[in-house]
Design an enzyme around this catalytic site. Sequence first.
Site, PDB file in Angstrom:
ATOM      1  N   GLY A 119      -7.383  -1.087  53.972  1.00 30.29           N
ATOM      2  CA  GLY A 119      -7.748  -2.272  53.199  1.00 30.29           C
ATOM      3  C   GLY A 119      -6.516  -3.065  52.808  1.00 30.29           C
ATOM      4  O   GLY A 119      -5.645  -2.557  52.101  1.00 30.29           O
ATOM      5  N   CYS A 162      -8.279  -0.681  33.541  1.00 27.54           N
ATOM      6  CA  CYS A 162      -7.067  -1.510  33.531  1.00 27.54           C
ATOM      7  C   CYS A 162      -5.900  -0.798  32.853  1.00 27.54           C
ATOM      8  O   CYS A 162      -4.806  -0.690  33.418  1.00 27.54           O
ATOM      9  CB  CYS A 162      -7.375  -2.833  32.840  1.00 27.54           C
ATOM     10  SG  CYS A 162      -5.963  -3.915  32.713  1.00 27.54           S
ATOM     11  N   HIS A 188      15.713 -27.656  33.578  1.00 33.02           N
ATOM     12  CA  HIS A 188      16.549 -27.360  34.741  1.00 33.02           C
ATOM     13  C   HIS A 188      17.621 -26.362  34.342  1.00 33.02           C
ATOM     14  O   HIS A 188      18.224 -26.509  33.270  1.00 33.02           O
ATOM     15  CB  HIS A 188      17.203 -28.641  35.255  1.00 33.02           C
ATOM     16  CG  HIS A 188      18.128 -28.402  36.407  1.00 33.02           C
ATOM     17  ND1 HIS A 188      17.669 -28.150  37.672  1.00 33.02           N
ATOM     18  CD2 HIS A 188      19.490 -28.351  36.452  1.00 33.02           C
ATOM     19  CE1 HIS A 188      18.715 -27.950  38.471  1.00 33.02           C
ATOM     20  NE2 HIS A 188      19.822 -28.073  37.754  1.00 33.02           N
TER      21      HIS A 188
HETATM   22  P1  FAD Z   1     -13.245  -1.047  32.988  1.00 34.61           P
HETATM   23  O1  FAD Z   1     -11.837  -1.398  32.698  1.00 34.61           O
HETATM   24  O2  FAD Z   1     -13.575  -0.428  34.266  1.00 34.61           O
HETATM   25  O3  FAD Z   1     -13.751  -0.160  31.783  1.00 34.61           O
HETATM   26  C1  FAD Z   1     -15.001   0.430  31.761  1.00 34.61           C
HETATM   27  C2  FAD Z   1     -14.996   1.517  30.711  1.00 34.61           C
HETATM   28  O4  FAD Z   1     -16.336   1.906  30.457  1.00 34.61           O
HETATM   29  C3  FAD Z   1     -14.248   2.785  31.124  1.00 34.61           C
HETATM   30  O5  FAD Z   1     -13.380   3.165  30.088  1.00 34.61           O
HETATM   31  C4  FAD Z   1     -15.354   3.816  31.311  1.00 34.61           C
HETATM   32  O6  FAD Z   1     -14.963   5.135  30.996  1.00 34.61           O
HETATM   33  C5  FAD Z   1     -16.381   3.319  30.306  1.00 34.61           C
HETATM   34  N1  FAD Z   1     -17.769   3.704  30.581  1.00 34.61           N
HETATM   35  C6  FAD Z   1     -18.502   3.470  31.702  1.00 34.61           C
HETATM   36  N2  FAD Z   1     -19.774   3.909  31.544  1.00 34.61           N
HETATM   37  C7  FAD Z   1     -19.840   4.433  30.298  1.00 34.61           C
HETATM   38  C8  FAD Z   1     -20.884   5.038  29.552  1.00 34.61           C
HETATM   39  N3  FAD Z   1     -22.134   5.170  30.034  1.00 34.61           N
HETATM   40  N4  FAD Z   1     -20.594   5.482  28.307  1.00 34.61           N
HETATM   41  C9  FAD Z   1     -19.350   5.363  27.784  1.00 34.61           C
HETATM   42  N5  FAD Z   1     -18.334   4.783  28.438  1.00 34.61           N
HETATM   43  C10 FAD Z   1     -18.574   4.322  29.682  1.00 34.61           C
HETATM   44  N6  FAD Z   1      -7.043  -6.720  37.136  1.00 34.61           N
HETATM   45  C11 FAD Z   1      -6.195  -7.692  36.753  1.00 34.61           C
HETATM   46  O7  FAD Z   1      -6.637  -8.698  36.208  1.00 34.61           O
HETATM   47  N7  FAD Z   1      -4.854  -7.583  36.946  1.00 34.61           N
HETATM   48  C12 FAD Z   1      -4.302  -6.513  37.544  1.00 34.61           C
HETATM   49  O8  FAD Z   1      -3.080  -6.444  37.702  1.00 34.61           O
HETATM   50  C13 FAD Z   1      -5.165  -5.471  37.965  1.00 34.61           C
HETATM   51  N8  FAD Z   1      -4.664  -4.381  38.572  1.00 34.61           N
HETATM   52  C14 FAD Z   1      -5.519  -3.374  38.938  1.00 34.61           C
HETATM   53  C15 FAD Z   1      -4.966  -2.275  39.588  1.00 34.61           C
HETATM   54  C16 FAD Z   1      -5.791  -1.236  39.988  1.00 34.61           C
HETATM   55  C17 FAD Z   1      -5.177  -0.029  40.681  1.00 34.61           C
HETATM   56  C18 FAD Z   1      -7.195  -1.302  39.726  1.00 34.61           C
HETATM   57  C19 FAD Z   1      -8.089  -0.162  40.127  1.00 34.61           C
HETATM   58  C20 FAD Z   1      -7.739  -2.408  39.094  1.00 34.61           C
HETATM   59  C21 FAD Z   1      -6.902  -3.454  38.703  1.00 34.61           C
HETATM   60  N9  FAD Z   1      -7.407  -4.605  38.099  1.00 34.61           N
HETATM   61  C22 FAD Z   1      -6.556  -5.613  37.736  1.00 34.61           C
HETATM   62  C23 FAD Z   1      -8.839  -4.778  37.825  1.00 34.61           C
HETATM   63  C24 FAD Z   1      -9.143  -4.451  36.344  1.00 34.61           C
HETATM   64  O9  FAD Z   1      -8.723  -3.131  36.075  1.00 34.61           O
HETATM   65  C25 FAD Z   1     -10.623  -4.603  36.061  1.00 34.61           C
HETATM   66  O10 FAD Z   1     -11.052  -5.890  36.438  1.00 34.61           O
HETATM   67  C26 FAD Z   1     -10.911  -4.401  34.579  1.00 34.61           C
HETATM   68  O11 FAD Z   1     -10.477  -3.138  34.146  1.00 34.61           O
HETATM   69  C27 FAD Z   1     -12.404  -4.549  34.283  1.00 34.61           C
HETATM   70  O12 FAD Z   1     -12.629  -4.351  32.926  1.00 34.61           O
HETATM   71  P2  FAD Z   1     -14.038  -3.838  32.362  1.00 34.61           P
HETATM   72  O13 FAD Z   1     -13.892  -3.825  30.885  1.00 34.61           O
HETATM   73  O14 FAD Z   1     -15.140  -4.602  32.952  1.00 34.61           O
HETATM   74  O15 FAD Z   1     -14.211  -2.346  32.897  1.00 34.61           O
HETATM   75  P1  NAD Z   2     -10.445  -6.081  47.806  1.00 34.85           P
HETATM   76  O1  NAD Z   2     -11.861  -6.441  47.948  1.00 34.85           O
HETATM   77  O2  NAD Z   2      -9.496  -7.042  47.209  1.00 34.85           O
HETATM   78  O3  NAD Z   2      -9.847  -5.701  49.253  1.00 34.85           O
HETATM   79  C1  NAD Z   2     -10.435  -4.732  50.056  1.00 34.85           C
HETATM   80  C2  NAD Z   2      -9.994  -4.961  51.489  1.00 34.85           C
HETATM   81  O4  NAD Z   2     -10.481  -3.891  52.285  1.00 34.85           O
HETATM   82  C3  NAD Z   2     -10.538  -6.239  52.091  1.00 34.85           C
HETATM   83  O5  NAD Z   2      -9.487  -6.917  52.727  1.00 34.85           O
HETATM   84  C4  NAD Z   2     -11.595  -5.752  53.080  1.00 34.85           C
HETATM   85  O6  NAD Z   2     -11.756  -6.616  54.186  1.00 34.85           O
HETATM   86  C5  NAD Z   2     -11.000  -4.420  53.497  1.00 34.85           C
HETATM   87  N1  NAD Z   2     -11.964  -3.457  54.029  1.00 34.85           N
HETATM   88  C6  NAD Z   2     -13.238  -3.228  53.614  1.00 34.85           C
HETATM   89  N2  NAD Z   2     -13.790  -2.239  54.342  1.00 34.85           N
HETATM   90  C7  NAD Z   2     -12.848  -1.828  55.226  1.00 34.85           C
HETATM   91  C8  NAD Z   2     -12.806  -0.831  56.229  1.00 34.85           C
HETATM   92  N3  NAD Z   2     -13.841  -0.047  56.471  1.00 34.85           N
HETATM   93  N4  NAD Z   2     -11.665  -0.682  56.941  1.00 34.85           N
HETATM   94  C9  NAD Z   2     -10.581  -1.469  56.703  1.00 34.85           C
HETATM   95  N5  NAD Z   2     -10.577  -2.433  55.753  1.00 34.85           N
HETATM   96  C10 NAD Z   2     -11.689  -2.599  55.026  1.00 34.85           C
HETATM   97  O7  NAD Z   2     -10.450  -4.690  47.022  1.00 34.85           O
HETATM   98  P2  NAD Z   2      -9.295  -3.833  46.396  1.00 34.85           P
HETATM   99  O8  NAD Z   2      -7.967  -4.229  46.925  1.00 34.85           O
HETATM  100  O9  NAD Z   2      -9.762  -2.429  46.536  1.00 34.85           O
HETATM  101  O10 NAD Z   2      -9.362  -4.268  44.879  1.00 34.85           O
HETATM  102  C11 NAD Z   2     -10.561  -4.080  44.104  1.00 34.85           C
HETATM  103  C12 NAD Z   2     -10.620  -5.045  42.957  1.00 34.85           C
HETATM  104  O11 NAD Z   2      -9.608  -4.774  42.011  1.00 34.85           O
HETATM  105  C13 NAD Z   2     -10.450  -6.470  43.431  1.00 34.85           C
HETATM  106  O12 NAD Z   2     -11.574  -7.193  43.003  1.00 34.85           O
HETATM  107  C14 NAD Z   2      -9.229  -6.963  42.748  1.00 34.85           C
HETATM  108  O13 NAD Z   2      -9.407  -8.256  42.234  1.00 34.85           O
HETATM  109  C15 NAD Z   2      -9.006  -5.982  41.608  1.00 34.85           C
HETATM  110  N6  NAD Z   2      -7.545  -5.804  41.475  1.00 34.85           N
HETATM  111  C16 NAD Z   2      -6.823  -6.857  41.005  1.00 34.85           C
HETATM  112  C17 NAD Z   2      -5.459  -6.747  40.927  1.00 34.85           C
HETATM  113  C18 NAD Z   2      -4.671  -7.908  40.422  1.00 34.85           C
HETATM  114  O14 NAD Z   2      -5.261  -8.812  39.847  1.00 34.85           O
HETATM  115  N7  NAD Z   2      -3.353  -7.937  40.608  1.00 34.85           N
HETATM  116  C19 NAD Z   2      -4.819  -5.600  41.337  1.00 34.85           C
HETATM  117  C20 NAD Z   2      -5.577  -4.561  41.825  1.00 34.85           C
HETATM  118  C21 NAD Z   2      -6.961  -4.680  41.873  1.00 34.85           C
END
Ligand code: FAD
Ligand code: NAD
Length: 468
Positions: free
Chosen positions: A181, A43, A447
């Site tokens: 996607g 995150c 408002h």
């Molecule tokens: P992570 O944040 O994935 O953290 C896991 C950590 O564990 C990492 O630092 C990793 O290095 C560490 N780790 C793993 N295995 C080991 C090990 N064996 N030893 C030591 N360290 C280890 N969610 C939202 O709610 N709002 C958003 O706007 C949003 N935007 C996103 C945008 C993108 C591009 C992406 C990819 C994701 C987004 N998400 C968003 C999803 C969000 O990032 C995740 O849901 C969240 O980070 C999950 O938190 P977590 O603590 O479970 O794991």
């Molecule tokens: P997602 O599951 O939201 O969307 C993936 C999309 O790819 C789906 O619409 C699916 O039907 C499509 N897809 C799957 N296989 C495909 C294929 N072979 N060809 C074409 N389309 C295909 O996944 P994401 O957008 O990668 O996000 C991953 C996670 O990260 C989600 O769980 C999301 O909640 C989280 N995330 C959250 C935020 C936020 O809260 N603003 C922002 C970024 C990511």
Amino acid sequence: MADTFDLTVIGTGPGGYVAAIRAAQLGMKVAVVEKWTTFGGTCLNIGCIPSKALLHASELYEEAAHSFGNLGIEVTPKLNLERMLAHKDDTVTANVSGVEFLFKKNKITAFRGVGSIAAPGRVLVTPDNGSAQEIQTRNIVIASGSVSVNLPGIEVDEDRIVSSTGAIAFKQVPKRLLVIGAGIIGLELGSVWNRLGAKVTVVEFLDRIIPGVDSEVARQMQRLLQRQGLEFKLATKVKSIDKQEDGTLVARLEPAAGGDMALAEFDAALVAVGRKPFTEGLGLDVVGVALDERGRIRTDARYQTNVPGIYAIGDVVAGPMLAHKAEDEGIAVAEIIAGQAGHVNYAVIPSVMYTSPEVAWVGKSEDELKADGIDYKVGKFPFTANGRAKAMLATQGFVKVLADVATDRVLGAQIVARNAGEMIHEIAVLMEFSGSAEDLARTTHAHPTLSEAIREAALMCGDGAIHI
Ligand code: FAD
Ligand code: NAD
């Protein structure tokens, strides 16, 4: 012999770092193990935070080019991508160092390296260089998060063919960007590069965008994003991508149901087809921690795995992959380990897609209420009838409030609006208190605010809105 910790958390994403802080606040001696050089997980380093920095900056750039003139501000913006990326990097640094500060403040011991569980109560930390160290601990919380899903036939190089990690770091704007996607990542990052000048084509396997989101909202958002320039190819899959010598990518597109293949050329491709739980290197097979059929760590209602003393939270367990869900599980698991009654209400977890306009939702969608056979009523109010939205030139979107016909209890809501992500929380709080549409409608809203549209939508579940 080294000290024994009360709790060792593996992973310092929103789940892990919040669990560690709450446990320390509750008087536990806490260790964290992180394999990356900075704390904060997906995150803070490569997810929510950097993507929102780019979404904010690119939205202002787009507005400066196309909307400021309507407000009487004449400017011709010039993109400085290097500075925009530096703003993103500075934002990440500020946030990850914030977590480091909080660890120090709460006297949490941080170990750098890969954490693996040798046995209940024993965690081995293996740094990149140097020898492994063993931690003795009464409890272990696994918060190892998730990683992007790859597609067969498409090799991600994080240069031209990227996951979200490469897509927040393109050094120049790709002329033609293929997004595979139409989920949240595809639409948020597709929006960023579209606003900065890329021709974005989104290929989605299903016949709709943002699966899981209320289908009326998805249809409306598809129309709005198309108007912004995104092109959608629904019910289509990308079979493979070939790299030509001149750098051009040639994608083979096929109808999802099978049929004739088409070729299309791009300069870059983003694979955004979902994320999967990350459990490699944790030693789960050694200690016998069970996974479910989707590779997620199985837990009970108290976040405990099948092995006593080993817990798991966040993206690596079931439920929506959202930072705030991981954080709330972090608080709950720390409270449970401390002997308190930690709890997360999974029925009221808001979601936000940070596109323009934003989309926010909480509780049930209309599709879910129909599928569940629940008798519901709909109050729907458009921003074209909201005074503040008119003043801001932000009239796209609507608020939809869904309430139970018999009890008037609010069951869910969807908001498409400029500040939807901020506005959704009053409905989340209302739902936490089992409030009704009438409760919402009888609450005075200031408002002129965009939030008045929520009240009007609630009024429409009863005697009717005033301004429509
Ligand atoms: P992570 O944040 O994935 O953290 C896991 C950590 O564990 C990492 O630092 C990793 O290095 C560490 N780790 C793993 N295995 C080991 C090990 N064996 N030893 C030591 N360290 C280890 N969610 C939202 O709610 N709002 C958003 O706007 C949003 N935007 C996103 C945008 C993108 C591009 C992406 C990819 C994701 C987004 N998400 C968003 C999803 C969000 O990032 C995740 O849901 C969240 O980070 C999950 O938190 P977590 O603590 O479970 O794991
Ligand atoms: P997602 O599951 O939201 O969307 C993936 C999309 O790819 C789906 O619409 C699916 O039907 C499509 N897809 C799957 N296989 C495909 C294929 N072979 N060809 C074409 N389309 C295909 O996944 P994401 O957008 O990668 O996000 C991953 C996670 O990260 C989600 O769980 C999301 O909640 C989280 N995330 C959250 C935020 C936020 O809260 N603003 C922002 C970024 C990511």
